[in-house]
Design a protein around this motif. Structure first.
Motif, PDB file in Angstrom:
ATOM      1  N   GLU A  53       0.835  -1.211   0.000  1.00  0.00           N
ATOM      2  CA  GLU A  53       0.000   0.000   0.000  1.00  0.00           C
ATOM      3  C   GLU A  53       0.870   1.261   0.000  1.00  0.00           C
ATOM      4  O   GLU A  53       0.604   2.216  -0.727  1.00  0.00           O
ATOM      5  CB  GLU A  53      -0.934  -0.005   1.205  1.00  0.00           C
ATOM      6  N   VAL A  54       1.924   1.258   0.811  1.00  0.00           N
ATOM      7  CA  VAL A  54       2.842   2.400   0.850  1.00  0.00           C
ATOM      8  C   VAL A  54       3.516   2.576  -0.514  1.00  0.00           C
ATOM      9  O   VAL A  54       3.584   3.689  -1.044  1.00  0.00           O
ATOM     10  CB  VAL A  54       3.897   2.223   1.968  1.00  0.00           C
ATOM     11  N   LEU A  55       3.998   1.483  -1.096  1.00  0.00           N
ATOM     12  CA  LEU A  55       4.667   1.553  -2.399  1.00  0.00           C
ATOM     13  C   LEU A  55       3.735   2.079  -3.486  1.00  0.00           C
ATOM     14  O   LEU A  55       4.150   2.869  -4.333  1.00  0.00           O
ATOM     15  CB  LEU A  55       5.195   0.181  -2.801  1.00  0.00           C
ATOM     16  N   HIS A  56       2.495   1.658  -3.449  1.00  0.00           N
ATOM     17  CA  HIS A  56       1.534   2.097  -4.463  1.00  0.00           C
ATOM     18  C   HIS A  56       1.249   3.595  -4.394  1.00  0.00           C
ATOM     19  O   HIS A  56       0.761   4.179  -5.361  1.00  0.00           O
ATOM     20  CB  HIS A  56       0.237   1.297  -4.358  1.00  0.00           C
ATOM     21  N   GLY A  57       1.571   4.233  -3.281  1.00  0.00           N
ATOM     22  CA  GLY A  57       1.367   5.665  -3.133  1.00  0.00           C
ATOM     23  C   GLY A  57       2.546   6.519  -3.574  1.00  0.00           C
ATOM     24  O   GLY A  57       2.482   7.749  -3.509  1.00  0.00           O
ATOM     25  N   VAL A  58       3.630   5.902  -4.035  1.00  0.00           N
ATOM     26  CA  VAL A  58       4.821   6.648  -4.451  1.00  0.00           C
ATOM     27  C   VAL A  58       4.552   7.316  -5.802  1.00  0.00           C
ATOM     28  O   VAL A  58       3.948   6.725  -6.695  1.00  0.00           O
ATOM     29  CB  VAL A  58       6.048   5.706  -4.532  1.00  0.00           C
ATOM     30  N   ALA A  59       5.014   8.538  -5.946  1.00  0.00           N
ATOM     31  CA  ALA A  59       4.821   9.309  -7.181  1.00  0.00           C
ATOM     32  C   ALA A  59       5.478   8.622  -8.374  1.00  0.00           C
ATOM     33  O   ALA A  59       6.569   8.045  -8.255  1.00  0.00           O
ATOM     34  CB  ALA A  59       5.398  10.715  -7.012  1.00  0.00           C
ATOM     35  N   ALA A  60       4.848   8.715  -9.517  1.00  0.00           N
ATOM     36  CA  ALA A  60       5.315   8.041 -10.734  1.00  0.00           C
ATOM     37  C   ALA A  60       6.692   8.518 -11.185  1.00  0.00           C
ATOM     38  O   ALA A  60       7.430   7.760 -11.819  1.00  0.00           O
ATOM     39  CB  ALA A  60       4.298   8.230 -11.856  1.00  0.00           C
ATOM     40  N   GLN A  61       7.072   9.749 -10.874  1.00  0.00           N
ATOM     41  CA  GLN A  61       8.376  10.245 -11.339  1.00  0.00           C
ATOM     42  C   GLN A  61       9.548   9.603 -10.601  1.00  0.00           C
ATOM     43  O   GLN A  61      10.683   9.702 -11.039  1.00  0.00           O
ATOM     44  CB  GLN A  61       8.463  11.773 -11.287  1.00  0.00           C
ATOM     45  N   VAL A  62       9.299   8.943  -9.473  1.00  0.00           N
ATOM     46  CA  VAL A  62      10.357   8.239  -8.731  1.00  0.00           C
ATOM     47  C   VAL A  62      10.657   6.943  -9.465  1.00  0.00           C
ATOM     48  O   VAL A  62       9.792   6.083  -9.603  1.00  0.00           O
ATOM     49  CB  VAL A  62       9.927   7.951  -7.274  1.00  0.00           C
TER      50      VAL A  62
ATOM     51  N   HIS B 144       9.397  -3.016 -14.915  1.00  0.00           N
ATOM     52  CA  HIS B 144       8.910  -1.950 -15.782  1.00  0.00           C
ATOM     53  C   HIS B 144       7.459  -1.672 -15.445  1.00  0.00           C
ATOM     54  O   HIS B 144       6.671  -2.598 -15.272  1.00  0.00           O
ATOM     55  CB  HIS B 144       9.005  -2.354 -17.263  1.00  0.00           C
ATOM     56  N   GLY B 145       7.115  -0.408 -15.356  1.00  0.00           N
ATOM     57  CA  GLY B 145       5.729  -0.052 -15.105  1.00  0.00           C
ATOM     58  C   GLY B 145       5.511   1.440 -15.211  1.00  0.00           C
ATOM     59  O   GLY B 145       6.432   2.221 -14.978  1.00  0.00           O
TER      60      GLY B 145
ATOM     61  N   ARG C  18       1.901   2.022  -8.671  1.00  0.00           N
ATOM     62  CA  ARG C  18       0.652   1.288  -8.479  1.00  0.00           C
ATOM     63  C   ARG C  18       0.640  -0.007  -9.290  1.00  0.00           C
ATOM     64  O   ARG C  18      -0.033  -0.967  -8.944  1.00  0.00           O
ATOM     65  CB  ARG C  18      -0.543   2.175  -8.861  1.00  0.00           C
ATOM     66  N   ALA C  19       1.429  -0.063 -10.375  1.00  0.00           N
ATOM     67  CA  ALA C  19       1.471  -1.246 -11.235  1.00  0.00           C
ATOM     68  C   ALA C  19       2.339  -2.371 -10.665  1.00  0.00           C
ATOM     69  O   ALA C  19       2.316  -3.480 -11.188  1.00  0.00           O
ATOM     70  CB  ALA C  19       1.981  -0.850 -12.624  1.00  0.00           C
ATOM     71  N   LEU C  20       3.083  -2.099  -9.605  1.00  0.00           N
ATOM     72  CA  LEU C  20       3.927  -3.136  -9.008  1.00  0.00           C
ATOM     73  C   LEU C  20       3.034  -4.197  -8.376  1.00  0.00           C
ATOM     74  O   LEU C  20       2.192  -3.903  -7.533  1.00  0.00           O
ATOM     75  CB  LEU C  20       4.853  -2.516  -7.956  1.00  0.00           C
ATOM     76  N   ALA C  21       3.219  -5.445  -8.809  1.00  0.00           N
ATOM     77  CA  ALA C  21       2.355  -6.532  -8.373  1.00  0.00           C
ATOM     78  C   ALA C  21       3.199  -7.768  -8.067  1.00  0.00           C
ATOM     79  O   ALA C  21       4.357  -7.861  -8.494  1.00  0.00           O
ATOM     80  CB  ALA C  21       1.324  -6.843  -9.464  1.00  0.00           C
TER      81      ALA C  21
END
Length: 180
Positions: free
Chosen positions: A100-109, A155-156, A160-163
């Motif tokens: 949940e924490v990882l899914h909240g990280v900004a896409a530019q990171v 790659h994503g 949020r795409a990390l699964a």
């Protein structure tokens, strides 16, 4: 081999278990500091990350004293440390909470450092890694010791795409400092 999780830039999740902690009597778990070995190993982690070209764009760090001290000593080895966010959700977090924490990280990171605790970090690495280079995955299955660093690549388009199973465990580093 791990399937590509989708279009998007190559992202790296650098998972760091805090360095060896002390167990002072009467000190709450959250407040436990690093042991002398941990104070030696944490700077070695910083040097190892620099040598491996794994410097993050952002660090997320548990609020526990031993995790914050690990971060401070590791990041002091870099000319320009990245921003850090101390996040109470990382303390004693399980895989679902960490995800949940990882899914909240900004896409530019693109490269993220996560500093936290076992067993959650070890379980996260095993959950996300669909495959690993060499015997890195087998090593994590045996033990993810203090000061261990697991580097996961995928790659994503966003975090949020990390699964589960979408990352490749590219490296496992266990940094140790030398006694003086």
């Amino acid at each position: 081999m791990t399937a590509r999780s989708g279009a998007g830039p190559l992202r790296r999740l650098v998972v760091l278990r805090h360095a060896k902690s002390a167990w002072p009597e009467g000190v709450a778990d959250h407040e436990r500091p690093l042991a002398p070995r941990g104070r030696r190993d944490a700077p070695a982690v910083g040097r190892a990350l620099a040598d491996a070209d794994c410097l993050p764009d952002l660090a997320l760090c548990s609020t526990a004293v031993r995790a914050r001290q690990t971060w401070d000593l590791a990041a002091a080895q870099w000319a320009t440390p990245p921003p850090v966010r101390h996040d109470a959700r990382l303390y004693a977090a399980d895989v679902a909470e960490l995800t949940e924490v990882l899914h909240g990280v900004a896409a530019q990171v693109e490269t993220l450092l996560l500093v936290g605790h076992n067993p959650g970090l070890e379980e996260l690495v095993l959950e996300l890694a669909g495959d690993g280079l060499g015997d890195a995955l087998d090593q994590v299955r045996v033990k993810f010791p203090t000061s261990a660093v697991a580097v996961l690549a995928w790659h994503g388009p966003s975090w949020r795409a990390l699964a589960p199973g979408t990352a490749l465990l590219t490296d496992l580093i266990v940094a140790r400092g030398t006694k003086r």
